[in-house]
Design a protein around this motif. Structure first.
Motif, PDB file in Angstrom:
ATOM      1  N   TYR A  34      43.786  10.763 -71.474  1.00 31.40           N
ATOM      2  CA  TYR A  34      44.256   9.574 -71.149  1.00 31.40           C
ATOM      3  C   TYR A  34      45.642   9.711 -70.437  1.00 31.40           C
ATOM      4  O   TYR A  34      46.526  10.324 -71.022  1.00 31.40           O
ATOM      5  CB  TYR A  34      44.294   8.513 -72.109  1.00 31.40           C
ATOM      6  CG  TYR A  34      43.017   8.195 -72.708  1.00 31.40           C
ATOM      7  CD1 TYR A  34      42.556   9.104 -73.866  1.00 31.40           C
ATOM      8  CD2 TYR A  34      41.886   7.463 -72.346  1.00 31.40           C
ATOM      9  CE1 TYR A  34      41.513   8.986 -74.343  1.00 31.40           C
ATOM     10  CE2 TYR A  34      40.767   7.250 -72.918  1.00 31.40           C
ATOM     11  CZ  TYR A  34      40.313   7.953 -73.972  1.00 31.40           C
ATOM     12  OH  TYR A  34      39.170   7.783 -74.406  1.00 31.40           O
ATOM     13  N   ARG A  80      45.264  13.706 -75.258  1.00 37.13           N
ATOM     14  CA  ARG A  80      43.906  13.144 -76.129  1.00 37.13           C
ATOM     15  C   ARG A  80      43.767  12.800 -77.147  1.00 37.13           C
ATOM     16  O   ARG A  80      45.167  12.561 -77.961  1.00 37.13           O
ATOM     17  CB  ARG A  80      43.271  14.567 -76.011  1.00 37.13           C
ATOM     18  CG  ARG A  80      43.739  15.565 -76.807  1.00 37.13           C
ATOM     19  CD  ARG A  80      43.410  17.119 -76.750  1.00 37.13           C
ATOM     20  NE  ARG A  80      41.934  16.838 -77.356  1.00 37.13           N
ATOM     21  CZ  ARG A  80      40.971  18.073 -77.372  1.00 37.13           C
ATOM     22  NH1 ARG A  80      41.477  19.305 -76.900  1.00 37.13           N
ATOM     23  NH2 ARG A  80      40.037  18.119 -78.008  1.00 37.13           N
ATOM     24  N   TYR A  81      42.802  12.242 -77.800  1.00 39.52           N
ATOM     25  CA  TYR A  81      42.646  11.496 -79.059  1.00 39.52           C
ATOM     26  C   TYR A  81      43.395  12.261 -80.033  1.00 39.52           C
ATOM     27  O   TYR A  81      44.010  11.571 -81.025  1.00 39.52           O
ATOM     28  CB  TYR A  81      41.087  11.366 -79.157  1.00 39.52           C
ATOM     29  CG  TYR A  81      40.757  10.559 -80.334  1.00 39.52           C
ATOM     30  CD1 TYR A  81      40.497  11.068 -81.632  1.00 39.52           C
ATOM     31  CD2 TYR A  81      41.108   9.356 -80.548  1.00 39.52           C
ATOM     32  CE1 TYR A  81      40.335  10.294 -82.772  1.00 39.52           C
ATOM     33  CE2 TYR A  81      40.938   8.368 -81.504  1.00 39.52           C
ATOM     34  CZ  TYR A  81      40.431   8.988 -82.674  1.00 39.52           C
ATOM     35  OH  TYR A  81      40.077   8.054 -83.984  1.00 39.52           O
ATOM     36  N   GLN A  82      43.116  13.515 -79.998  1.00 40.33           N
ATOM     37  CA  GLN A  82      43.793  14.334 -81.146  1.00 40.33           C
ATOM     38  C   GLN A  82      45.488  14.132 -81.232  1.00 40.33           C
ATOM     39  O   GLN A  82      45.880  14.005 -82.222  1.00 40.33           O
ATOM     40  CB  GLN A  82      43.569  15.754 -80.910  1.00 40.33           C
ATOM     41  CG  GLN A  82      42.656  16.547 -81.605  1.00 40.33           C
ATOM     42  CD  GLN A  82      42.602  18.059 -81.366  1.00 40.33           C
ATOM     43  OE1 GLN A  82      43.319  18.543 -80.778  1.00 40.33           O
ATOM     44  NE2 GLN A  82      41.243  18.569 -81.146  1.00 40.33           N
ATOM     45  N   PHE A 129      46.839  11.473 -80.558  1.00 41.95           N
ATOM     46  CA  PHE A 129      47.189  10.010 -81.057  1.00 41.95           C
ATOM     47  C   PHE A 129      46.862  10.419 -82.492  1.00 41.95           C
ATOM     48  O   PHE A 129      47.821   9.497 -83.337  1.00 41.95           O
ATOM     49  CB  PHE A 129      46.237   9.116 -80.596  1.00 41.95           C
ATOM     50  CG  PHE A 129      46.365   8.614 -79.261  1.00 41.95           C
ATOM     51  CD1 PHE A 129      46.079   9.268 -77.985  1.00 41.95           C
ATOM     52  CD2 PHE A 129      47.085   7.304 -78.970  1.00 41.95           C
ATOM     53  CE1 PHE A 129      46.310   8.990 -76.823  1.00 41.95           C
ATOM     54  CE2 PHE A 129      47.231   7.049 -77.814  1.00 41.95           C
ATOM     55  CZ  PHE A 129      47.110   7.570 -76.553  1.00 41.95           C
ATOM     56  N   LEU A 160      44.184   3.111 -85.268  1.00 39.91           N
ATOM     57  CA  LEU A 160      43.559   3.981 -84.107  1.00 39.91           C
ATOM     58  C   LEU A 160      42.074   3.471 -84.186  1.00 39.91           C
ATOM     59  O   LEU A 160      41.535   3.402 -85.071  1.00 39.91           O
ATOM     60  CB  LEU A 160      43.753   5.496 -84.195  1.00 39.91           C
ATOM     61  CG  LEU A 160      44.727   5.974 -83.605  1.00 39.91           C
ATOM     62  CD1 LEU A 160      45.002   7.384 -84.000  1.00 39.91           C
ATOM     63  CD2 LEU A 160      45.166   5.866 -82.160  1.00 39.91           C
ATOM     64  N   LYS A 195      37.084   7.658 -84.880  1.00 35.68           N
ATOM     65  CA  LYS A 195      36.611   8.917 -84.298  1.00 35.68           C
ATOM     66  C   LYS A 195      35.455   8.846 -83.718  1.00 35.68           C
ATOM     67  O   LYS A 195      34.943   9.391 -82.312  1.00 35.68           O
ATOM     68  CB  LYS A 195      36.696   9.796 -85.194  1.00 35.68           C
ATOM     69  CG  LYS A 195      37.429  11.245 -84.751  1.00 35.68           C
ATOM     70  CD  LYS A 195      37.739  12.241 -86.028  1.00 35.68           C
ATOM     71  CE  LYS A 195      37.678  13.378 -85.309  1.00 35.68           C
ATOM     72  NZ  LYS A 195      38.994  14.024 -85.786  1.00 35.68           N
ATOM     73  N   ARG A 231      37.710   2.682 -76.157  1.00 31.62           N
ATOM     74  CA  ARG A 231      38.933   3.545 -76.872  1.00 31.62           C
ATOM     75  C   ARG A 231      40.074   3.258 -76.190  1.00 31.62           C
ATOM     76  O   ARG A 231      41.305   3.227 -76.818  1.00 31.62           O
ATOM     77  CB  ARG A 231      38.329   4.939 -76.849  1.00 31.62           C
ATOM     78  CG  ARG A 231      39.250   5.676 -77.711  1.00 31.62           C
ATOM     79  CD  ARG A 231      38.557   7.207 -77.788  1.00 31.62           C
ATOM     80  NE  ARG A 231      37.748   7.351 -78.970  1.00 31.62           N
ATOM     81  CZ  ARG A 231      37.782   8.582 -79.529  1.00 31.62           C
ATOM     82  NH1 ARG A 231      38.107   9.815 -78.703  1.00 31.62           N
ATOM     83  NH2 ARG A 231      37.240   8.810 -80.512  1.00 31.62           N
ATOM     84  N   ARG A 232      39.950   3.438 -74.862  1.00 30.95           N
ATOM     85  CA  ARG A 232      41.200   3.320 -73.934  1.00 30.95           C
ATOM     86  C   ARG A 232      42.163   2.186 -74.267  1.00 30.95           C
ATOM     87  O   ARG A 232      43.233   2.221 -74.597  1.00 30.95           O
ATOM     88  CB  ARG A 232      40.878   3.354 -72.651  1.00 30.95           C
ATOM     89  CG  ARG A 232      42.068   3.371 -71.528  1.00 30.95           C
ATOM     90  CD  ARG A 232      41.853   2.954 -70.111  1.00 30.95           C
ATOM     91  NE  ARG A 232      41.345   1.717 -70.089  1.00 30.95           N
ATOM     92  CZ  ARG A 232      42.220   0.525 -69.988  1.00 30.95           C
ATOM     93  NH1 ARG A 232      43.560   0.632 -70.312  1.00 30.95           N
ATOM     94  NH2 ARG A 232      41.835  -0.609 -69.953  1.00 30.95           N
ATOM     95  N   LEU A 241      43.467   2.108 -77.785  1.00 32.90           N
ATOM     96  CA  LEU A 241      44.710   3.330 -77.638  1.00 32.90           C
ATOM     97  C   LEU A 241      46.195   2.533 -76.981  1.00 32.90           C
ATOM     98  O   LEU A 241      47.225   2.948 -77.602  1.00 32.90           O
ATOM     99  CB  LEU A 241      44.454   4.578 -76.802  1.00 32.90           C
ATOM    100  CG  LEU A 241      43.204   5.618 -77.535  1.00 32.90           C
ATOM    101  CD1 LEU A 241      43.002   6.667 -76.680  1.00 32.90           C
ATOM    102  CD2 LEU A 241      43.880   5.813 -78.969  1.00 32.90           C
TER     103      LEU A 241
END
Lengths: 393, 402
Positions: A56, A77-79, A81, A100, A103, A121-122, A125
């Protein structure tokens, strides 16, 4: 040394400027004092030999002196965050770190990379980073700054620094060793109240979340039936003469109401559902924060007990106890302040969310009302015209 | 406006009662009886209320009356009865004939049926109808004694005519198509309406869950508590409001259902026309062939193939006396046939004329009633929207106080 970070909101490396002091005490409802604006958007898919993942765009605009530039754009990326969240929890164990998005989504058959999933998800975040930015303490966290500004390779190398896995494990072991239900005995009344509150709140918010989903589901099914309802009237009008217009009018009203109901559904899924979900996650976080406070207290309590039993090493223990007492006091104060802040925000969020739901429904009913009233007006006009033409000789 | 019975007599189906009795096979059965009350409409001058007469009838007697009227007046679009069994139900309504809501709606439907018949210019004058309303005992026997069942056309005969008729009146063919379309579209509409009602019920009722949660939540909140609690109350009101809304809509559905069943009555008139027309065509065909036979016998020419002709060629001609006798018989038959054809033609034309007059009357009634029904539907929707606006305005205010 993370233990000192608790009571001291100003990290030594940061210059204390008048503007940053003002920011410390700003409140949620004073957006003009904001000097950090973050957006999360533009999801992009990356395919490598090993894995597929989404990044993102995280765009930051700021007027803060401690930032080298006033604009930043990075991809995360999600990781990343997850990493940020765990660093914040580490640095501030008794502060309320925003939730958050999960997953994985267990319920429903949402695919991992479906558009709906990515968009949800966006948004979450985006919320996450903004909540941190609005937090009086967390907003000045160094890792947060690096997250917002560092290029990909910079972030990777920074991640590798800091307390290693082993030392982090050591902390955890010690915390567990202090006692599983540590800190409960001497827990101040205030925190027991918080615990009780959180237990009930957690229950209720989970039920609310379920109710909201049920409502969404029912509205969606109503919408799908309504879609078929209008056209039947149009079909009927084809075999009629005198009443064809009335039938077409009804068909058009039903179709308009159908569209209005679609809007109502969208409002629910954009507003109520994400907020309730966020607070479901928050309730888990808060229970965790309260536990961690108890653990810190537990450490102190076990040392105090040890002092009572030991004859030697009293001085050393006393010194340790002194430090721990400070630690506990800082933890308690931080939590209390953050708790009050969280409660205020929660109240604010709930109020505006539910008002939004009410407004959504009002808009829906007002639209439908206008549609049917105009149809009714057209019909009664026709009747008067008919009556007039009958009167004429 | 003709002076129909409805103007002279007040008719109501005022009550329904559960009864038990023994049926034709001497088995115990439960049924519902309906109380029909009638009262003469007094003119302004007299000012006194006439006494109310009443008698009980069950659904099967209404059916008997309607069958009688359909057979006796085949050129009339006879008003339909309310449904025998609950159809197009959505989940809340029960499909049980003994269900009080169903019985109540049927009571209204039966009253409507009687009023329709009583305001029909032709039907209201029927004596069996009058005694249905006024004569308690022996009515069933009296109706059966008219022998109307014998006049009824067999379904098979009617089906046969439908397929074989060559020149039906175009208007009736169109009407037949219209009634098929009407039937199909109204039943589709009713089915979807029932599903929509079901879903709407779900949306409203789920909101009722808010009430309890808000109440329990408000117990742990200080500032938010009042707002939550009162908002919850409004959510309960919202959830409860759907029951009345949908009950009203049920009456609308019943209005549509009446015309669904009316479509069948229209079909019946078309069928009768087809039957009569087919009968006429058969009679004309028969007459033509007899005339031809006569001509052939008289002139000795065989124009059409006939087995008789073949056999006579093979086994020799008839004697002149035999031929004369045959011709005479045929001439008599032809005479009869021509008279019959004339009267059938007349009958047919009369039927078409009077049927079409009633169909025009029916069309006007239908257009008026359906338009009104659609308007009443709009009124119901408006009322529902207004209630929704009120509840959510109240809820919004409560939320703002949180």
């Amino acid at each position: 040394d993370t233990s000192l970070a608790e009571g001291n909101s100003f990290s030594p490396s940061m210059p204390i400027s008048p503007s940053s002091m003002i920011n410390q005490y700003k409140f949620e409802d004073e957006p003009e004092l904001r000097d950090l604006f973050i957006t999360v958007d533009d999801p992009e898919s990356h395919i490598t030999a090993i894995e597929t993942f989404i990044t993102y765009r995280v765009a930051t605009k700021t007027s803060r002196g401690e930032f080298d530039s006033s604009e930043y754009e990075v991809r995360r990326r999600y990781q990343d965050f997850l990493w940020l969240k765990s660093k914040l929890e580490e640095a501030h164990p008794t502060l309320i770190i925003p939730p958050l998005p999960e997953k994985f989504i267990m319920k429903g058959m949402v695919e991992r990379f479906s558009d709906e999933f990515i968009e949800t998800r966006r948004k979450a975040l985006h919320k996450f980073l903004n909540r941190i930015a609005d937090h009086p303490t967390l907003t000045f966290n160094e890792d947060f700054k690096i997250f917002l500004t560092a290029q990909a390779w910079e972030l990777s190398s920074h991640k590798k620094q800091g307390p290693g896995l082993l030392s982090r494990m050591g902390q955890t072991v010690r915390a567990v060793a202090s006692s599983v239900r540590g800190g409960v005995k001497n827990r101040p009344e205030m925190f027991t109240e918080m615990n009780n509150y959180m237990e009930t709140f957690s229950q209720k918010i989970n039920v609310l979340d379920k109710i909201a989903h049920r409502i969404y589901k029912e509205e969606r099914e109503y919408f799908s039936e309504m879609k078929e309802y209008g056209p039947i009237h149009t079909l009927w009008s084809a075999s009629e003469e005198d009443i064809a217009d009335s039938l077409k009018g009804v068909a058009s009203c039903i179709d308009k109401c159908c569209k209005a109901t679609e809007k109502r559904m969208a409002g629910l899924s954009e507003n109520l559902l994400p907020i309730l979900h966020e607070y479901v996650l928050y309730s888990e976080i808060l229970m965790g924060v309260l536990k961690r406070r108890d653990q810190i207290q537990g450490e102190l309590d076990s040392r105090v007990d040890a002092l009572a039993n030991k004859k030697t090493e009293k001085d050393l223990l006393s010194e340790e106890i002194g430090k721990l007492e400070d630690k506990v006091e800082c933890a308690n104060n931080a939590l209390k302040a953050d708790w009050d802040r969280w409660k205020q925000n929660m109240q604010c969020d709930m109020r505006s969310t539910f008002m939004n739901v009410a407004e959504n429904n009002l808009r829906y009913y007002e639209e439908c009302l206008a549609t049917w009233e105009s149809f009714l007006a057209s019909q009664t006009v026709d009747l008067h015209v008919e009556e007039d033409s009958e009167d004429r000789p | 406006m003709e002076d129909c019975l409805a103007k002279k007599m007040e008719i109501t189906v005022s009550e329904a009662e559960k009864r038990t009795g023994r049926n034709a096979m001497n088995m115990q059965e439960t049924y519902t009886a309906y109380l029909i009350e009638t009262r003469a409409v007094e003119s302004q001058n007299e000012g006194q209320c006439a006494p109310v007469d009443s008698l009980w009838r069950r659904y099967s007697e209404f059916e008997l009356l309607r069958n009688y009227l359909s057979v006796t007046y085949p050129h009339i679009v006879v008003p339909p009865l309310p449904e025998k069994r609950a159809d197009f139900v959505w989940h809340k309504l029960s499909a049980d004939n003994m269900d009080p809501d169903f019985v109540e709606r049927r009571r209204i439907g039966l009253e409507n049926f009687l009023l329709r018949v009583a305001s029909h210019p032709v039907l209201c004058q029927d004596k069996m109808f009058y005694s249905f309303l006024t004569q308690e005992g022996g009515w069933k026997e009296m109706v059966n004694e008219t022998g109307f069942q014998l006049k009824a056309d067999s379904r098979l005969k009617a089906l046969n005519a439908t397929f074989r008729v060559k020149n039906p009146d175009k208007r009736f063919t169109e009407l037949k198509h219209y009634s098929d379309e009407l039937q199909s579209v109204i039943s589709h509409l009713l089915r979807v309406r029932a599903r929509v009602a079901d879903r709407l019920y779900g949306v409203y009722k789920v909101h009722g869950n808010y009430g309890r949660v808000f109440s329990e939540w408000s117990a742990i909140e200080k500032e938010m508590g009042d707002g939550l609690q009162s908002a919850g109350h409004h959510m309960d009101v919202y959830a409860a409001s759907i029951d009345d809304i949908l009950e009203e809509e049920e009456h609308y559905a019943d209005q549509l259902k009446e015309y669904l069943f009316y479509a069948e009555a229209l079909r019946a008139v078309c069928r009768k026309h087809e039957l009569m027309q087919y009968d006429l065509e058969m009679a004309a065909q028969d007459l033509t062939s007899k005339k031809q036979q006569c001509e052939e016998l008289a002139t000795g020419t065989v124009r059409t193939f006939s087995l008789k002709g073949m056999t006579s060629k093979l086994f020799g001609q008839e004697t002149p006396e035999q031929r004369e006798a045959k011709i005479k018989v045929l001439e008599e038959q032809i005479q009869e046939g021509e008279e019959q054809l004339k009267s059938k033609n007349l009958e047919g034309r009369d039927f078409v004329k009077s049927a079409w007059a009633d169909i025009e009357r029916f069309k006007e009634q239908k257009n008026h009633d359906l338009k009104e029904a659609l308007i009443s539907y709009a009124v119901m929707q408006i009322s529902m929207c207004k209630k929704g606006i009120q509840v959510w305005t109240n809820a919004k205010e409560c939320f703002s106080k949180m």
